[in-house]
Motif scaffolding. Structure first.
Motif, PDB file in Angstrom:
ATOM      1  N   ASN A  90      35.726 -25.133  57.654  1.00 32.14           N
ATOM      2  CA  ASN A  90      35.526 -24.692  56.192  1.00 32.14           C
ATOM      3  C   ASN A  90      34.776 -24.488  55.756  1.00 32.14           C
ATOM      4  O   ASN A  90      34.035 -23.664  54.980  1.00 32.14           O
ATOM      5  CB  ASN A  90      35.838 -26.346  55.142  1.00 32.14           C
ATOM      6  N   THR A  91      33.070 -23.945  56.749  1.00 31.48           N
ATOM      7  CA  THR A  91      31.960 -23.306  56.557  1.00 31.48           C
ATOM      8  C   THR A  91      31.801 -22.370  57.002  1.00 31.48           C
ATOM      9  O   THR A  91      31.227 -21.376  57.002  1.00 31.48           O
ATOM     10  CB  THR A  91      30.904 -23.964  57.463  1.00 31.48           C
ATOM     11  N   ALA A 138      37.932 -17.030  58.316  1.00 29.82           N
ATOM     12  CA  ALA A 138      38.070 -17.520  59.959  1.00 29.82           C
ATOM     13  C   ALA A 138      38.799 -16.802  60.158  1.00 29.82           C
ATOM     14  O   ALA A 138      39.201 -17.960  61.535  1.00 29.82           O
ATOM     15  CB  ALA A 138      39.124 -18.906  58.822  1.00 29.82           C
ATOM     16  N   SER A 181      43.106 -28.825  56.389  1.00 32.86           N
ATOM     17  CA  SER A 181      44.226 -27.746  57.174  1.00 32.86           C
ATOM     18  C   SER A 181      43.567 -26.786  57.405  1.00 32.86           C
ATOM     19  O   SER A 181      42.870 -27.029  57.322  1.00 32.86           O
ATOM     20  CB  SER A 181      44.321 -27.402  55.035  1.00 32.86           C
ATOM     21  N   PRO A 210      42.483 -23.282  58.427  1.00 34.07           N
ATOM     22  CA  PRO A 210      41.678 -22.232  56.579  1.00 34.07           C
ATOM     23  C   PRO A 210      43.107 -20.741  57.079  1.00 34.07           C
ATOM     24  O   PRO A 210      43.751 -20.225  58.433  1.00 34.07           O
ATOM     25  CB  PRO A 210      40.093 -22.105  57.239  1.00 34.07           C
TER      26      PRO A 210
END
Length: 316
Positions: free
Chosen positions: A206-207, A211, A233, A235
Protein backbone atom coordinates in the motif's frame (compact mmCIF):
# COMPACT_ATOMS: atom_id res chain seq x y z
CA UNK A 1 33.10 -36.58 -6.38
CA UNK A 2 35.52 -36.14 -3.49
CA UNK A 3 33.38 -35.08 -0.53
CA UNK A 4 34.11 -34.50 3.15
CA UNK A 5 31.41 -33.90 5.75
CA UNK A 6 31.98 -33.02 9.38
CA UNK A 7 28.54 -32.98 10.98
CA UNK A 8 26.96 -33.38 14.40
CA UNK A 9 30.14 -34.17 16.30
CA UNK A 10 29.01 -34.64 19.94
CA UNK A 11 32.42 -33.64 21.31
CA UNK A 12 33.33 -29.96 21.42
CA UNK A 13 36.99 -30.83 21.04
CA UNK A 14 38.10 -27.58 19.47
CA UNK A 15 40.18 -28.77 16.54
CA UNK A 16 41.09 -26.25 13.85
CA UNK A 17 40.49 -27.33 10.28
CA UNK A 18 43.67 -26.49 8.41
CA UNK A 19 45.91 -27.86 11.16
CA UNK A 20 48.91 -29.91 10.01
CA UNK A 21 47.03 -33.06 11.04
CA UNK A 22 44.75 -32.42 8.06
CA UNK A 23 47.63 -31.98 5.61
CA UNK A 24 46.49 -35.06 3.69
CA UNK A 25 43.40 -33.12 2.59
CA UNK A 26 45.52 -30.47 0.95
CA UNK A 27 46.68 -32.94 -1.69
CA UNK A 28 43.14 -33.95 -2.67
CA UNK A 29 40.92 -32.26 -5.21
CA UNK A 30 38.11 -31.70 -2.75
CA UNK A 31 34.87 -30.98 -4.62
CA UNK A 32 32.35 -30.76 -1.78
CA UNK A 33 32.95 -29.68 1.82
CA UNK A 34 30.27 -29.73 4.54
CA UNK A 35 31.08 -28.18 7.93
CA UNK A 36 27.94 -28.47 10.04
CA UNK A 37 28.87 -28.82 13.68
CA UNK A 38 29.57 -26.92 16.88
CA UNK A 39 32.80 -28.80 17.58
CA UNK A 40 34.91 -26.80 15.11
CA UNK A 41 36.21 -23.71 16.88
CA UNK A 42 38.15 -22.22 13.99
CA UNK A 43 38.88 -22.44 10.27
CA UNK A 44 42.05 -21.62 8.41
CA UNK A 45 41.10 -21.34 4.76
CA UNK A 46 44.66 -20.77 3.55
CA UNK A 47 45.35 -24.47 2.85
CA UNK A 48 42.18 -24.67 0.76
CA UNK A 49 42.85 -21.69 -1.48
CA UNK A 50 44.59 -23.95 -3.97
CA UNK A 51 41.16 -25.40 -4.76
CA UNK A 52 40.16 -22.00 -6.02
CA UNK A 53 42.71 -22.23 -8.81
CA UNK A 54 42.26 -25.92 -9.68
CA UNK A 55 39.59 -26.80 -12.20
CA UNK A 56 36.64 -28.86 -10.89
CA UNK A 57 37.74 -28.47 -7.25
CA UNK A 58 35.55 -27.15 -4.42
CA UNK A 59 32.32 -26.68 -6.34
CA UNK A 60 30.08 -26.87 -3.24
CA UNK A 61 30.71 -25.43 0.23
CA UNK A 62 28.21 -25.64 3.11
CA UNK A 63 29.10 -24.02 6.42
CA UNK A 64 26.99 -23.94 9.56
CA UNK A 65 29.20 -23.43 12.58
CA UNK A 66 28.42 -22.09 16.04
CA UNK A 67 31.12 -19.43 16.35
CA UNK A 68 30.80 -16.66 18.90
CA UNK A 69 30.46 -13.24 17.26
CA UNK A 70 33.89 -12.15 18.48
CA UNK A 71 35.43 -15.09 16.62
CA UNK A 72 33.52 -14.58 13.37
CA UNK A 73 35.51 -14.89 10.16
CA UNK A 74 35.64 -12.91 6.97
CA UNK A 75 35.62 -15.48 4.18
CA UNK A 76 37.42 -14.61 0.95
CA UNK A 77 34.96 -16.51 -1.23
CA UNK A 78 36.11 -14.80 -4.42
CA UNK A 79 39.25 -16.93 -4.20
CA UNK A 80 37.20 -20.07 -4.90
CA UNK A 81 36.88 -19.54 -8.63
CA UNK A 82 34.94 -22.75 -9.36
CA UNK A 83 32.42 -22.59 -6.51
CA UNK A 84 28.86 -23.23 -7.72
CA UNK A 85 26.88 -23.82 -4.51
CA UNK A 86 27.44 -21.90 -1.28
CA UNK A 87 25.44 -22.40 1.91
CA UNK A 88 26.34 -20.15 4.81
CA UNK A 89 24.07 -18.93 7.62
CA UNK A 90 23.66 -15.19 7.90
CA UNK A 91 24.77 -15.16 11.53
CA UNK A 92 28.42 -16.03 10.88
CA UNK A 93 29.06 -13.54 8.09
CA UNK A 94 30.86 -10.42 9.17
CA UNK A 95 32.58 -8.23 6.61
CA UNK A 96 33.51 -4.71 7.65
CA UNK A 97 34.89 -3.98 4.19
CA UNK A 98 31.42 -3.26 2.76
CA UNK A 99 31.02 0.33 1.57
CA UNK A 100 27.89 1.83 3.06
CA UNK A 101 26.30 5.19 2.38
CA UNK A 102 25.27 5.73 6.01
CA UNK A 103 25.52 3.75 9.20
CA UNK A 104 22.05 2.28 8.84
CA UNK A 105 21.81 1.90 5.05
CA UNK A 106 22.79 -1.21 3.13
CA UNK A 107 24.14 0.56 0.06
CA UNK A 108 27.14 -1.47 -0.92
CA UNK A 109 29.01 -3.62 -3.41
CA UNK A 110 30.54 -7.00 -2.69
CA UNK A 111 32.02 -9.92 -4.56
CA UNK A 112 31.45 -13.68 -4.67
CA UNK A 113 32.71 -16.25 -7.20
CA UNK A 114 31.56 -15.60 -10.76
CA UNK A 115 30.76 -19.33 -11.12
CA UNK A 116 28.29 -19.30 -8.22
CA UNK A 117 24.83 -20.64 -9.14
CA UNK A 118 23.15 -21.08 -5.73
CA UNK A 119 23.52 -19.03 -2.55
CA UNK A 120 21.82 -20.08 0.67
CA UNK A 121 22.21 -17.17 3.06
CA UNK A 122 19.12 -17.76 5.20
CA UNK A 123 18.87 -17.54 8.96
CA UNK A 124 17.20 -20.37 10.88
CA UNK A 125 15.65 -17.82 13.22
CA UNK A 126 14.46 -14.35 12.39
CA UNK A 127 17.39 -11.97 12.73
CA UNK A 128 16.23 -8.39 13.21
CA UNK A 129 18.51 -5.79 11.66
CA UNK A 130 18.45 -2.00 11.96
CA UNK A 131 19.91 -1.59 8.50
CA UNK A 132 17.81 -0.83 5.44
CA UNK A 133 18.26 -1.55 1.75
CA UNK A 134 19.31 1.47 -0.26
CA UNK A 135 21.11 0.20 -3.36
CA UNK A 136 22.85 -3.17 -3.37
CA UNK A 137 25.24 -4.12 -6.18
CA UNK A 138 26.57 -7.66 -6.37
CA UNK A 139 29.69 -8.11 -8.49
CA UNK A 140 30.46 -11.05 -10.81
CA UNK A 141 27.19 -12.89 -10.15
CA UNK A 142 26.08 -13.39 -13.74
CA UNK A 143 25.64 -17.16 -13.23
CA UNK A 144 23.67 -16.91 -9.99
CA UNK A 145 20.21 -18.45 -10.36
CA UNK A 146 19.02 -19.10 -6.80
CA UNK A 147 19.21 -17.00 -3.62
CA UNK A 148 17.70 -17.88 -0.24
CA UNK A 149 17.82 -14.93 2.18
CA UNK A 150 14.86 -15.96 4.34
CA UNK A 151 14.74 -14.35 7.80
CA UNK A 152 17.60 -11.95 7.09
CA UNK A 153 15.35 -9.15 8.25
CA UNK A 154 16.21 -5.63 7.14
CA UNK A 155 14.40 -2.54 8.40
CA UNK A 156 12.71 -1.83 5.06
CA UNK A 157 12.75 -2.79 1.37
CA UNK A 158 13.07 0.70 -0.06
CA UNK A 159 15.88 0.15 -2.53
CA UNK A 160 17.05 -1.70 -5.63
CA UNK A 161 19.26 -4.77 -6.05
CA UNK A 162 21.61 -4.84 -9.03
CA UNK A 163 24.01 -7.36 -10.54
CA UNK A 164 22.09 -10.67 -10.65
CA UNK A 165 20.20 -10.36 -13.91
CA UNK A 166 19.97 -14.15 -14.41
CA UNK A 167 18.33 -14.85 -11.04
CA UNK A 168 15.45 -17.36 -11.27
CA UNK A 169 14.68 -18.09 -7.59
CA UNK A 170 14.49 -15.60 -4.71
CA UNK A 171 13.36 -16.26 -1.14
CA UNK A 172 13.07 -12.97 0.74
CA UNK A 173 10.73 -14.27 3.45
CA UNK A 174 10.95 -12.37 6.71
CA UNK A 175 12.13 -9.10 5.16
CA UNK A 176 10.46 -6.16 6.90
CA UNK A 177 8.85 -4.63 3.81
CA UNK A 178 6.64 -2.04 5.50
CA UNK A 179 8.34 0.42 3.14
CA UNK A 180 8.70 -1.00 -0.35
CA UNK A 181 10.31 0.25 -3.54
CA UNK A 182 8.63 -0.30 -6.92
CA UNK A 183 12.06 -1.23 -8.28
CA UNK A 184 13.26 -3.63 -5.56
CA UNK A 185 13.37 -6.65 -7.93
CA UNK A 186 13.07 -4.86 -11.27
CA UNK A 187 16.56 -6.00 -12.31
CA UNK A 188 15.60 -9.71 -12.16
CA UNK A 189 14.03 -10.15 -15.63
CA UNK A 190 14.40 -13.97 -15.54
CA UNK A 191 12.86 -14.46 -12.10
CA UNK A 192 10.57 -17.52 -12.01
CA UNK A 193 9.93 -18.05 -8.28
CA UNK A 194 9.38 -15.26 -5.74
CA UNK A 195 8.86 -16.29 -2.11
CA UNK A 196 8.08 -13.43 0.26
CA UNK A 197 6.34 -14.90 3.29
CA UNK A 198 5.80 -13.01 6.54
CA UNK A 199 7.25 -9.73 5.29
CA UNK A 200 4.64 -7.10 6.23
CA UNK A 201 3.69 -6.74 2.57
CA UNK A 202 0.13 -5.96 3.62
CA UNK A 203 1.55 -2.57 4.61
CA UNK A 204 4.34 -2.33 2.04
CA UNK A 205 2.18 -2.92 -1.03
CA UNK A 206 0.00 0.00 0.00
CA UNK A 207 3.03 2.31 0.11
CA UNK A 208 3.69 1.82 -3.60
CA UNK A 209 2.95 4.89 -5.69
CA UNK A 210 2.27 2.68 -8.70
CA UNK A 211 1.80 -1.01 -7.83
CA UNK A 212 1.88 -1.99 -11.51
CA UNK A 213 5.60 -1.12 -11.56
CA UNK A 214 6.59 -3.73 -8.96
CA UNK A 215 6.42 -6.84 -11.20
CA UNK A 216 6.57 -5.02 -14.51
CA UNK A 217 10.01 -6.40 -15.42
CA UNK A 218 9.42 -9.92 -14.05
CA UNK A 219 7.34 -11.38 -16.86
CA UNK A 220 8.87 -14.89 -16.52
CA UNK A 221 7.32 -15.30 -13.07
CA UNK A 222 5.56 -18.60 -12.53
CA UNK A 223 5.29 -18.95 -8.75
CA UNK A 224 4.52 -16.20 -6.19
CA UNK A 225 4.22 -17.04 -2.49
CA UNK A 226 2.90 -14.21 -0.28
CA UNK A 227 1.76 -16.17 2.78
CA UNK A 228 1.38 -14.54 6.21
CA UNK A 229 1.70 -10.89 5.16
CA UNK A 230 -1.53 -9.52 6.72
CA UNK A 231 -2.70 -8.63 3.20
CA UNK A 232 -6.27 -7.31 3.10
CA UNK A 233 -6.33 -6.68 -0.64
CA UNK A 234 -4.01 -6.55 -3.63
CA UNK A 235 -3.42 -3.04 -5.02
CA UNK A 236 -4.73 -2.16 -8.46
CA UNK A 237 -2.44 -3.23 -11.27
CA UNK A 238 -0.19 -5.44 -9.12
CA UNK A 239 -0.72 -8.54 -11.31
CA UNK A 240 -1.94 -6.79 -14.43
CA UNK A 241 0.90 -7.88 -16.72
CA UNK A 242 1.34 -10.16 -19.71
CA UNK A 243 3.21 -12.94 -17.91
CA UNK A 244 4.77 -15.49 -20.24
CA UNK A 245 3.61 -18.46 -18.15
CA UNK A 246 0.53 -19.23 -16.10
CA UNK A 247 0.92 -18.01 -12.53
CA UNK A 248 0.59 -19.92 -9.28
CA UNK A 249 -0.08 -17.48 -6.46
CA UNK A 250 -0.30 -18.40 -2.77
CA UNK A 251 -2.07 -15.94 -0.46
CA UNK A 252 -2.68 -18.28 2.48
CA UNK A 253 -3.03 -16.98 6.05
CA UNK A 254 -3.57 -13.33 5.21
CA UNK A 255 -6.49 -11.05 6.13
CA UNK A 256 -8.46 -11.26 2.89
CA UNK A 257 -12.20 -10.80 3.38
CA UNK A 258 -13.11 -10.99 -0.30
CA UNK A 259 -11.63 -12.20 -3.56
CA UNK A 260 -8.44 -10.23 -4.34
CA UNK A 261 -8.25 -7.86 -7.27
CA UNK A 262 -7.12 -10.41 -9.85
CA UNK A 263 -6.91 -9.42 -13.52
CA UNK A 264 -9.83 -10.74 -15.56
CA UNK A 265 -7.74 -12.08 -18.44
CA UNK A 266 -8.23 -15.82 -19.09
CA UNK A 267 -5.28 -18.23 -18.91
CA UNK A 268 -3.41 -16.04 -16.41
CA UNK A 269 -3.47 -18.42 -13.43
CA UNK A 270 -2.48 -22.03 -12.98
CA UNK A 271 -3.23 -22.07 -9.25
CA UNK A 272 -4.79 -19.69 -6.73
CA UNK A 273 -4.52 -20.55 -3.04
CA UNK A 274 -6.55 -18.50 -0.54
CA UNK A 275 -6.52 -20.90 2.41
CA UNK A 276 -7.11 -19.67 5.98
CA UNK A 277 -8.22 -16.14 5.23
CA UNK A 278 -11.46 -14.41 6.30
CA UNK A 279 -13.48 -14.75 3.11
CA UNK A 280 -17.09 -15.23 4.15
CA UNK A 281 -18.86 -15.00 0.81
CA UNK A 282 -18.33 -15.03 -2.93
CA UNK A 283 -20.36 -12.43 -4.78
CA UNK A 284 -21.86 -12.97 -8.21
CA UNK A 285 -19.10 -10.79 -9.65
CA UNK A 286 -16.45 -12.91 -7.91
CA UNK A 287 -17.85 -16.11 -9.39
CA UNK A 288 -18.12 -14.53 -12.84
CA UNK A 289 -14.47 -13.44 -12.63
CA UNK A 290 -13.26 -16.87 -11.49
CA UNK A 291 -15.21 -18.52 -14.29
CA UNK A 292 -13.56 -16.14 -16.72
CA UNK A 293 -9.94 -16.49 -15.59
CA UNK A 294 -10.41 -20.26 -15.06
CA UNK A 295 -7.49 -21.21 -12.82
CA UNK A 296 -6.68 -24.92 -13.03
CA UNK A 297 -6.84 -25.14 -9.23
CA UNK A 298 -8.27 -22.89 -6.53
CA UNK A 299 -7.90 -23.67 -2.83
CA UNK A 300 -10.13 -21.99 -0.25
CA UNK A 301 -10.03 -24.29 2.79
CA UNK A 302 -10.16 -22.58 6.18
CA UNK A 303 -12.37 -19.65 5.10
CA UNK A 304 -15.75 -19.05 6.80
CA UNK A 305 -17.62 -19.05 3.47
CA UNK A 306 -21.38 -18.83 3.91
CA UNK A 307 -23.30 -21.58 2.20
CA UNK A 308 -25.79 -20.66 -0.50
CA UNK A 309 -27.11 -22.38 -3.58
CA UNK A 310 -24.88 -20.30 -5.85
CA UNK A 311 -21.68 -20.72 -3.86
CA UNK A 312 -22.34 -24.42 -3.30
CA UNK A 313 -22.85 -24.96 -7.02
CA UNK A 314 -19.72 -22.95 -7.81
CA UNK A 315 -17.50 -24.62 -5.21
CA UNK A 316 -18.46 -28.05 -6.50
Amino acid sequence: MTEISITNNPHRNGFVLGHRHFAVLHEKCLQKLNLITDSILGIQFGPFFKYGYTENCLEELNINLMFDNKDSYVFAFCAFEHLKILGIPHVIVKDNRLKRSTENDVSCSFCLPKTLEQLDFHSNVRSYNTRRIANLTILRWLNLKGVNMANVTLRDCNGTIYGIENLEYLDMSGFNCRVLSEHLISHFPKLITLIAQDGNLGIGLNTLKDASEFLKMNLDLKHIDLRKNSIKSLPDGFLNHSFRQKLSIILDRNNLQSLPNFPSKPNTFQLISLKYNRISCLSEDDMVKLNKIKPSNIFHRGNPIECSCNTLRFLK
